[in-house]
Write an enzyme that holds these catalytic residues in place. Structure first.
Site, short mmCIF file in Angstrom:
data_model
loop_
_atom_site.label_atom_id
_atom_site.label_comp_id
_atom_site.label_asym_id
_atom_site.label_seq_id
_atom_site.Cartn_x
_atom_site.Cartn_y
_atom_site.Cartn_z
N MET A 98 0.81 -1.22 0.00
CA MET A 98 0.00 0.00 0.00
C MET A 98 0.85 1.28 0.00
O MET A 98 0.47 2.29 0.59
CB MET A 98 -0.97 -0.01 1.20
CG MET A 98 -1.88 -1.23 1.22
SD MET A 98 -2.75 -1.54 -0.34
CE MET A 98 -4.12 -0.41 -0.15
N LEU A 101 5.36 3.43 -5.38
CA LEU A 101 6.79 3.42 -5.72
C LEU A 101 7.09 4.63 -6.61
O LEU A 101 6.34 4.93 -7.54
CB LEU A 101 7.15 2.13 -6.46
CG LEU A 101 6.99 0.83 -5.64
CD1 LEU A 101 7.22 -0.39 -6.54
CD2 LEU A 101 7.94 0.81 -4.45
N ASN A 115 1.40 -5.53 -10.22
CA ASN A 115 0.52 -5.13 -9.11
C ASN A 115 -0.86 -5.73 -9.32
O ASN A 115 -1.29 -5.91 -10.46
CB ASN A 115 0.40 -3.61 -9.04
CG ASN A 115 -0.43 -3.16 -7.85
OD1 ASN A 115 -0.27 -3.68 -6.75
ND2 ASN A 115 -1.32 -2.21 -8.06
N HIS A 117 -4.86 -5.00 -8.30
CA HIS A 117 -5.69 -3.90 -7.80
C HIS A 117 -7.15 -4.35 -7.77
O HIS A 117 -7.63 -4.97 -8.74
CB HIS A 117 -5.53 -2.68 -8.71
CG HIS A 117 -6.34 -1.51 -8.26
ND1 HIS A 117 -5.96 -0.72 -7.19
CD2 HIS A 117 -7.54 -1.03 -8.68
CE1 HIS A 117 -6.88 0.21 -6.99
NE2 HIS A 117 -7.85 0.04 -7.89
N SER A 144 -7.73 -6.41 -11.24
CA SER A 144 -6.84 -6.32 -12.41
C SER A 144 -5.40 -6.55 -11.99
O SER A 144 -4.98 -6.07 -10.94
CB SER A 144 -6.90 -4.90 -13.00
OG SER A 144 -8.23 -4.47 -13.23
N THR A 149 3.69 1.40 -13.55
CA THR A 149 4.38 2.55 -14.14
C THR A 149 4.24 3.70 -13.15
O THR A 149 3.65 3.53 -12.08
CB THR A 149 3.73 2.97 -15.48
OG1 THR A 149 2.36 3.32 -15.21
CG2 THR A 149 3.77 1.87 -16.52
N LEU A 152 -0.36 6.10 -11.11
CA LEU A 152 -0.99 5.25 -10.10
C LEU A 152 -2.07 4.36 -10.73
O LEU A 152 -3.01 4.86 -11.36
CB LEU A 152 -1.63 6.13 -9.00
CG LEU A 152 -2.41 5.37 -7.93
CD1 LEU A 152 -1.48 4.54 -7.06
CD2 LEU A 152 -3.23 6.32 -7.08
N ASP A 153 -1.91 3.05 -10.58
CA ASP A 153 -2.85 2.05 -11.08
C ASP A 153 -3.12 2.24 -12.58
O ASP A 153 -4.22 1.95 -13.07
CB ASP A 153 -4.18 2.10 -10.31
CG ASP A 153 -3.98 1.84 -8.82
OD1 ASP A 153 -3.10 1.04 -8.47
OD2 ASP A 153 -4.70 2.45 -8.00
#
Ligand code: GAR
Length: 221
Positions: A98, A101, A115, A117, A144, A149, A152-153
Site C-alpha cells: 500500500m 513506488l 501489481n 488492484h 486487475s 508505471t 498510479l494504477d
C-alpha cells in the site's frame, strides 16, 4: 533440475503491507508446481503484517522496511531497492503493497513490476474501491493485474477477473468475492511472463507472443 522443461524458474521478490493472501495463493501455486517461480524474499513496510508470518512459515527471508522510519520518501525507496536488488530478482510482485513506488525506483529496477488492484481498471483507481463500486450501483466489479508505471494504477493491463455485484452485497461480501478471483488471476498473469507468452520490453510495452487477447478476462460468479 527444473521439472519445467520449456522455461527456467524465475525469481521474484514480493512486497506487501497486510494479510498477504495473494502472496499465499502464489506460493500455493508454486508448491503445486503450477508456476516456475521462486520467491526469494518478502518485504513489508508494515512491521506486523500477517504476510511476513506466512513467509516465515515457509522459510522465506523477510524484511521490514518501515516507511515511518524515513522522513524522506527518496530514502525509503532507496532502502527498499537496496534490499530488492540483493536478490537480483526477475520480477517484483506487489501483493497488497500500500505504498506508491517512485518513478526513480521503477526506472532503476528496470524489470517487470506487477501489481494487483481490486477494481476493473481503468475504473476505480486508488483506495476504497468496493465502497465506491457499491455507491455507484455498478453491476460488474472485479480486479486487475497490471504492470507498474509511474501513473498510479495506470500501467498496462495483463488480466482482469470479473464478478457480478449482487443486490445484497456489502463491502465485506463484495471484497471477499473479488479476493477469491484475485487469487486465481495473479498466478495466471505471472505465468504468462514466466512461460514467455508475454515478454517485457519496457515499462509500457509488452510483446504478446501467442494469440491471446490482452487483457485476458476471467469471469467468476
Ligand atoms: C487486495 O485486495 C489487493 O487487491 C489490494 O489489497 C488487498 C491485499 O490483500 N491492493 C490494493 O489495493 C493496491 N492498491 P492480501 O494482503 O490479502 O493479498
Amino acid at each position: 533440475m527444473s521439472i519445467f522443461k520449456s522455461h527456467t524458474i524465475k525469481k521474484a521478490v514480493v512486497l506487501l503491507s497486510g494479510s498477504g493472501s495473494n502472496f499465499q495463493a502464489i506460493l500455493d501455486s508454486i508448491t503445486a508446481y503450477e508456476i516456475a517461480l521462486e520467491i526469494c524474499a518478502v518485504i513489508s513496510n508494515v512491521p506486523d503484517a500477517r504476510g511476513i508470518d506466512r513467509a516465515k512459515t515457509h522459510g522465506i527471508p523477510t524484511y521490514i522496511v518501515n516507511n515511518h522510519d524515513y522522513s524522506e520518501r527518496i530514502n525509503f525507496d532507496k532502502a527498499l531497492l537496496d534490499k530488492v536488488v540483493k536478490y537480483d530478482p526477475d520480477y517484483l510482485v506487489l501483493a497488497g503493497f500500500m505504498r506508491i513506488l517512485s518513478s526513480e525506483f521503477i526506472k532503476k529496477f528496470n524489470k517487470p513490476i506487477f501489481n494487483i488492484h481490486p477494481s476493473l481498471l481503468p475504473k476505480y483507481k486508488g483506495l476504497n474501491t468496493h465502497q465506491r463500486v457499491l455507491d455507484k450501483n455498478e453491476k460488474l466489479h472485479g480486479c486487475s493485474v497490471h504492470l507498474v508505471t509511474k501513473e498510479l494504477d495506470g500501467g498496462p493491463l495483463i488480466i482482469q477477473g470479473e464478478v457480478s455485484v449482487k443486490n445484497d452485497d456489502d463491502v465485506k461480501k463484495l471484497a471477499a468475492r473479488v479476493l477469491k478471483v484475485e487469487h486465481m488471476i495473479y498466478k495466471k498473469a505471472l505465468n504468462l511472463f514466466i512461460t514467455n507468452q508475454i515478454t517485457y520490453e519496457n515499462l509500457r510495452v509488452m510483446k504478446i507472443n501467442k494469440e491471446i487477447e490482452i487483457p485476458l478476462k476471467v469471469r467468476m460468479d
